[in-house]
Design an enzyme around this catalytic site. Sequence first.
Site, PDB file in Angstrom:
ATOM      1  N   LYS A 110     -12.119   1.680  16.497  1.00  0.00           N
ATOM      2  CA  LYS A 110     -10.815   0.979  16.500  1.00  0.00           C
ATOM      3  C   LYS A 110     -10.133   1.103  17.863  1.00  0.00           C
ATOM      4  O   LYS A 110      -9.513   0.166  18.355  1.00  0.00           O
ATOM      5  CB  LYS A 110      -9.908   1.538  15.399  1.00  0.00           C
ATOM      6  CG  LYS A 110     -10.381   1.118  14.013  1.00  0.00           C
ATOM      7  CD  LYS A 110      -9.559   1.724  12.892  1.00  0.00           C
ATOM      8  CE  LYS A 110     -10.135   1.275  11.545  1.00  0.00           C
ATOM      9  NZ  LYS A 110      -9.587   1.975  10.397  1.00  0.00           N
ATOM     10  N   ASN A 131       0.851  -1.198   0.000  1.00  0.00           N
ATOM     11  CA  ASN A 131       0.000   0.000   0.000  1.00  0.00           C
ATOM     12  C   ASN A 131       0.884   1.245   0.000  1.00  0.00           C
ATOM     13  O   ASN A 131       2.092   1.154  -0.176  1.00  0.00           O
ATOM     14  CB  ASN A 131      -0.971  -0.029   1.182  1.00  0.00           C
ATOM     15  CG  ASN A 131      -0.232  -0.081   2.497  1.00  0.00           C
ATOM     16  OD1 ASN A 131       0.540   0.818   2.811  1.00  0.00           O
ATOM     17  ND2 ASN A 131      -0.428  -1.135   3.258  1.00  0.00           N
TER      18      ASN A 131
END
Length: 400
Positions: free
Chosen positions: A338, A207
């Site tokens: 998260k 990525n």
Amino acid sequence: MAKTVAIGVTGSIAVYKIVDLVSKLKKDDIEVVVMMTEGATKFVSPLTFKTISGREVLTDLWQESQEWKVQHIGIAEQIDFLLIAPATANFIAKMAHGIADDFLSTVVLANTAPCLIVPAMNSNMYKNSVVQDNIKKLIDYGYKFMDPDSGLLACGVIGQGRLPEIDDIYTQVNRLLFPKKDLLGKRLMVNAGTTCEDIDPVRFIANRGTGKMGYCIAQEAIARGAEVILVSGKSHLEPPAGVKFESVWGAEEMCRVMLDYQSSCDIIIGAAAVGDFRIVNIAEEKIKKMDGHSEKMILELAENPDILKTLGTMKRSHQIMVGFAAETQNVLENARIKLSKKNLDFIVANDVTAEGAGFACDTNIVTLIGRDGKIKSLPKMSKEDVAAAIIDRVVELIKS
Ligand code: PMT
């Protein structure tokens, strides 16, 4: 006692900006000694720097001095910090090869104080492998560098090579001149970069993570006295001097390495861009092109371990854990989820679609969200400053 900073100014159009820096440092009661190369004097007169610094500007290796001691040695012994800004490609090359043929380069060789180099030049010159090799060599010798900013350069080109903002140089000088040692005795592990998942022997999925954010955190933690373990996926960056460096490839390997260190760490920070999936069957040979014989190439993916979540389940009572949330929508809401799922103390939310934030840039725009509900939104800052703000918050939590 007042600190003495020597500023070595070399021949770039950005020389005039340094006048403002001298003025700012003087206002803090810092003694400033300006040294100029001959090239620098073509852009700004030594008289300007003399007036602002209140001291003779040193330009000539052979100039007469009142002192008995050879002047370049005397200066090198007096200073607490040496800043080279703007640093030209030529001067960086001289430093990297120990050439001492003018006043400034002789001081550089005799100097034992910490030294920060701030390059400014045309972007092609900056990217040139010779210049990059010289920079790398100096980093290996322990010199600190600030990356040049990107934008429109004086030569009309758009690219990386501009002198960073004077406020940013000022902050960096202060940070290095008055280092806080508030992480002494602490062991910090940070991950950084992108993980890579093999498809076959030549291809992989990765990525946009470059490692810049995580490497800045490692650098800041080292400067503040921590013992630092940097677990890095793919990144072109040089690990900061003094870190224990673990280079990894895929998410599973990153997880294994971090688990090995987990119990011995006081602080764990997850700044890496970890791939959520890996390839189920990695081909042993290079996959051949289909030459139109099939419509699709299908890769079967399996979920990678969530590293922070795994570490979060075994979090020790004294441990502080910090994560990042790379979001493209509902930034704060998703970050909060998260934070709680991974059992973190706080999370650093960044909207990776915002200009000047997230992947592969020198700045970031983040909001720190605490488990205690405390929220702090920071403006666009260099990643070095974001790293300092994160470590400040960690130190606050250690003290609380
Ligand atoms: O490296 P740079 O180019 O400087 O870019 C910086 C950055 C954008 C990569 C960085 O600021 C950042 O946001 N890092 C986290 C990227 C990410 O994976 O975010 P996430 O929202 O998908 O994951 C949340 C947290 O869980 C992160 O701390 C991540 O490291 C961690 N995670 C994610 C997936 C996984 N399998 N294991 C993890 O531990």
